[in-house]
Design a protein around this motif. Structure first.
Motif, PDB file in Angstrom:
ATOM      1  N   GLU A   1       0.846  -1.209   0.000  1.00  0.00           N
ATOM      2  CA  GLU A   1       0.000   0.000   0.000  1.00  0.00           C
ATOM      3  C   GLU A   1       0.872   1.246   0.000  1.00  0.00           C
ATOM      4  O   GLU A   1       0.613   2.206  -0.733  1.00  0.00           O
ATOM      5  CB  GLU A   1      -0.906   0.022   1.239  1.00  0.00           C
ATOM      6  CG  GLU A   1      -2.120  -0.913   1.166  1.00  0.00           C
ATOM      7  CD  GLU A   1      -3.180  -0.431   0.154  1.00  0.00           C
ATOM      8  OE1 GLU A   1      -3.098   0.728  -0.284  1.00  0.00           O
ATOM      9  OE2 GLU A   1      -4.056  -1.234  -0.195  1.00  0.00           O
TER      10      GLU A   1
ATOM     11  N   PHE B   1       2.590   1.628  -3.325  1.00  0.00           N
ATOM     12  CA  PHE B   1       1.620   2.076  -4.340  1.00  0.00           C
ATOM     13  C   PHE B   1       1.385   3.583  -4.239  1.00  0.00           C
ATOM     14  O   PHE B   1       1.416   4.288  -5.247  1.00  0.00           O
ATOM     15  CB  PHE B   1       0.300   1.309  -4.208  1.00  0.00           C
ATOM     16  CG  PHE B   1      -0.614   1.557  -5.380  1.00  0.00           C
ATOM     17  CD1 PHE B   1      -0.410   0.885  -6.581  1.00  0.00           C
ATOM     18  CD2 PHE B   1      -1.642   2.484  -5.308  1.00  0.00           C
ATOM     19  CE1 PHE B   1      -1.226   1.135  -7.690  1.00  0.00           C
ATOM     20  CE2 PHE B   1      -2.455   2.737  -6.408  1.00  0.00           C
ATOM     21  CZ  PHE B   1      -2.253   2.069  -7.599  1.00  0.00           C
TER      22      PHE B   1
ATOM     23  N   VAL C   1      -3.357  -5.158  -4.916  1.00  0.00           N
ATOM     24  CA  VAL C   1      -3.814  -3.758  -4.900  1.00  0.00           C
ATOM     25  C   VAL C   1      -4.397  -3.400  -6.270  1.00  0.00           C
ATOM     26  O   VAL C   1      -5.483  -2.829  -6.378  1.00  0.00           O
ATOM     27  CB  VAL C   1      -2.636  -2.803  -4.550  1.00  0.00           C
ATOM     28  CG1 VAL C   1      -3.033  -1.344  -4.775  1.00  0.00           C
ATOM     29  CG2 VAL C   1      -2.193  -2.999  -3.105  1.00  0.00           C
TER      30      VAL C   1
ATOM     31  N   ASN D   1      -7.652  -5.234  -6.753  1.00  0.00           N
ATOM     32  CA  ASN D   1      -8.724  -4.665  -5.927  1.00  0.00           C
ATOM     33  C   ASN D   1      -9.271  -3.377  -6.520  1.00  0.00           C
ATOM     34  O   ASN D   1     -10.470  -3.130  -6.472  1.00  0.00           O
ATOM     35  CB  ASN D   1      -8.233  -4.400  -4.496  1.00  0.00           C
ATOM     36  CG  ASN D   1      -8.134  -5.694  -3.706  1.00  0.00           C
ATOM     37  OD1 ASN D   1      -8.796  -6.676  -4.043  1.00  0.00           O
ATOM     38  ND2 ASN D   1      -7.328  -5.696  -2.671  1.00  0.00           N
TER      39      ASN D   1
END
Ligand code: HEC
Length: 148
Positions: free
Chosen positions: A58, A61, A140, A143
């Motif tokens: 996360e 990203f 990620v 999703n």
């Protein structure tokens, strides 16, 4: 008096023997103590265990991908305007279906050129030895595709 003398002599021999033995044993000890090398082997697994790959993914990203791919993965990040081709829109169901996880892993590590795409998609060679973080980054991307 004589017997005492023998006794003292025996004591001296005794002390000398023990003194000698313990002196010999002393330098031998630090060696095996300094030898155990499993510490460097165990070290690399520590940072991995210390940080949840999903959390690290996360963070990566947000720090590296959002600039181009955008907060929601639509390929509309602030850095995307000048790019041609445009960064991929992860929210495209068609695109999501067209690529495998392996392909996404490959482009994350090797950049666009690793899969025959634009060099504008930069490589992340530091993630080569962090497969669990790469897998989490793929999650990620996936999703964001489901988020629409
Ligand atoms: C400098 C801008 C930039 C950054 C930063 C960037 N990308 Fe990209 N990315 C692109 C561009 C441009 C493309 C489209 C390449 C093409 O179509 O030739 C792309 C394409 C992709 C694709 C689609 C590949 C395909 O086969 O369609 C994925 C997945 C991707 N990037 C993931 C990431 C991830 C994950 C990060 C962060 C680690 C990241 N990108 C960082 C510009 C960027």
């Amino acid at each position: 008096m004589r017997e005492e003398g023998i006794c003292v002599a025996a004591l001296v021999v005794c002390l000398a023997t023990f003194g000698c033995t313990s002196k010999e044993a002393a330098p031998a000890e630090p060696e095996p103590a300094a030898e155990p090398t499993p510490t460097p082997e165990a070290a690399p697994s520590e940072p991995v265990a210390a940080k949840d790959p999903a959390v690290e993914a996360e963070e990566i990203f947000k720090a590296r991908c959002v600039t181009c791919h955008g907060e929601k993965g639509k390929g509309d990040g602030p850095g995307s305007a000048a790019l041609n081709p445009k960064p991929r829109d992860y929210t495209s169901a068609e695109w999501q279906k067209s690529v495998t996880d392996e392909h996404i892993e490959k482009i994350i590590i090797g950049g666009g050129t690793a899969v025959g795409l634009s060099a504008l998609m930069p490589p992340n060679p530091d993630l080569t030895d962090k497969p669990e973080v790469v897998a989490a980054l793929v999650a990620v991307v996936r999703n964001l595709g489901n988020d629409q």
